[in-house]
Motif scaffolding. Structure first.
Motif, PDB file in Angstrom:
ATOM      1  N   GLU A   8       0.820  -1.203   0.000  1.00  0.00           N
ATOM      2  CA  GLU A   8       0.000   0.000   0.000  1.00  0.00           C
ATOM      3  C   GLU A   8       0.859   1.259   0.000  1.00  0.00           C
ATOM      4  OE1 GLU A   8      -2.724   1.324   3.431  1.00  0.00           O
ATOM      5  OE2 GLU A   8      -3.977   0.150   2.071  1.00  0.00           O
ATOM      6  N   SER A   9       1.957   1.242   0.764  1.00  0.00           N
ATOM      7  CA  SER A   9       2.806   2.433   0.852  1.00  0.00           C
ATOM      8  C   SER A   9       4.225   2.047   1.231  1.00  0.00           C
ATOM      9  CB  SER A   9       2.237   3.414   1.884  1.00  0.00           C
ATOM     10  OG  SER A   9       2.250   2.828   3.171  1.00  0.00           O
ATOM     11  N   ASN A  11       7.873   3.827   3.058  1.00  0.00           N
ATOM     12  CA  ASN A  11       8.492   4.925   3.791  1.00  0.00           C
ATOM     13  C   ASN A  11      10.005   4.710   3.730  1.00  0.00           C
ATOM     14  OD1 ASN A  11       9.663   6.563   5.820  1.00  0.00           O
ATOM     15  ND2 ASN A  11       7.715   6.649   6.906  1.00  0.00           N
ATOM     16  N   THR A  16      10.614   1.115   5.652  1.00  0.00           N
ATOM     17  CA  THR A  16       9.483   0.207   5.836  1.00  0.00           C
ATOM     18  C   THR A  16       8.550   0.263   4.635  1.00  0.00           C
ATOM     19  OG1 THR A  16       8.119   1.881   6.932  1.00  0.00           O
ATOM     20  CG2 THR A  16       9.468   0.469   8.353  1.00  0.00           C
ATOM     21  N   THR A  18       4.216  -0.906   3.890  1.00  0.00           N
ATOM     22  CA  THR A  18       2.985  -1.332   4.545  1.00  0.00           C
ATOM     23  C   THR A  18       2.118  -2.075   3.542  1.00  0.00           C
ATOM     24  OG1 THR A  18       3.093   0.593   5.993  1.00  0.00           O
ATOM     25  CG2 THR A  18       0.981  -0.552   5.866  1.00  0.00           C
ATOM     26  N   GLY A  22      -2.469  -3.519   6.497  1.00  0.00           N
ATOM     27  CA  GLY A  22      -2.025  -2.635   7.566  1.00  0.00           C
ATOM     28  C   GLY A  22      -0.737  -3.092   8.225  1.00  0.00           C
ATOM     29  N   MET A  23      -0.238  -4.241   7.845  1.00  0.00           N
ATOM     30  CA  MET A  23       0.995  -4.765   8.433  1.00  0.00           C
ATOM     31  C   MET A  23       2.199  -3.977   7.910  1.00  0.00           C
ATOM     32  SD  MET A  23       2.486  -8.603   8.033  1.00  0.00           S
ATOM     33  CE  MET A  23       3.439  -9.288   9.362  1.00  0.00           C
ATOM     34  N   ALA A  24       2.999  -3.444   8.828  1.00  0.00           N
ATOM     35  CA  ALA A  24       4.214  -2.718   8.465  1.00  0.00           C
ATOM     36  C   ALA A  24       5.409  -3.659   8.573  1.00  0.00           C
ATOM     37  CB  ALA A  24       4.408  -1.517   9.380  1.00  0.00           C
ATOM     38  N   HIS A  26       9.751  -3.977   8.067  1.00  0.00           N
ATOM     39  CA  HIS A  26      11.004  -3.227   8.060  1.00  0.00           C
ATOM     40  C   HIS A  26      12.048  -3.966   7.225  1.00  0.00           C
ATOM     41  CE1 HIS A  26      14.045  -0.540   9.734  1.00  0.00           C
ATOM     42  NE2 HIS A  26      14.815  -1.605   9.861  1.00  0.00           N
ATOM     43  N   ARG A  66       9.546  -4.727  15.873  1.00  0.00           N
ATOM     44  CA  ARG A  66       9.409  -4.453  14.442  1.00  0.00           C
ATOM     45  C   ARG A  66       9.380  -5.769  13.689  1.00  0.00           C
ATOM     46  NH1 ARG A  66      14.382  -0.614  13.115  1.00  0.00           N
ATOM     47  NH2 ARG A  66      15.335  -2.469  13.998  1.00  0.00           N
TER      48      ARG A  66
END
Length: 82
Positions: A8-9, A11, A16, A18, A22-24, A26, A66
């Protein structure tokens, strides 16, 4: 542990990404990339260009709680409408 889902995204600052669930997750220097995309930078570029990317792989939970990816397979979904 194993994971699978659509990204989804991304960073880049936090290193990281995602999943749609909703699971992030690393990424670090130990993460092994397989398949289409070979880095978090390439993943971020693909997402920003509107591609759908499916991720699956393995991770562990570190002492900071994490989800650290050990092996990552990033596959761009082919869109036949091109």
């Amino acid at each position: 542990y194993d994971f699978e889902g659509y990204v989804e995204s991304v960073n880049l600052t936090e290193q990281t990404f995602t999943l749609a669930s909703g699971m992030a997750l690393h990424v670090n220097s130990e993460t092994k990339f397989d398949d289409d995309l070979k880095s978090l930078d390439e993943l971020e570029r693909a997402i920003s260009e509107g591609y759908t990317v499916e991720a699956d792989g393995e991770y562990y939970v570190d002492s900071s709680e994490r989800n650290v990816v050990t092996e990552l397979d990033l596959e761009i979904e082919n869109d036949d409408d091109d």
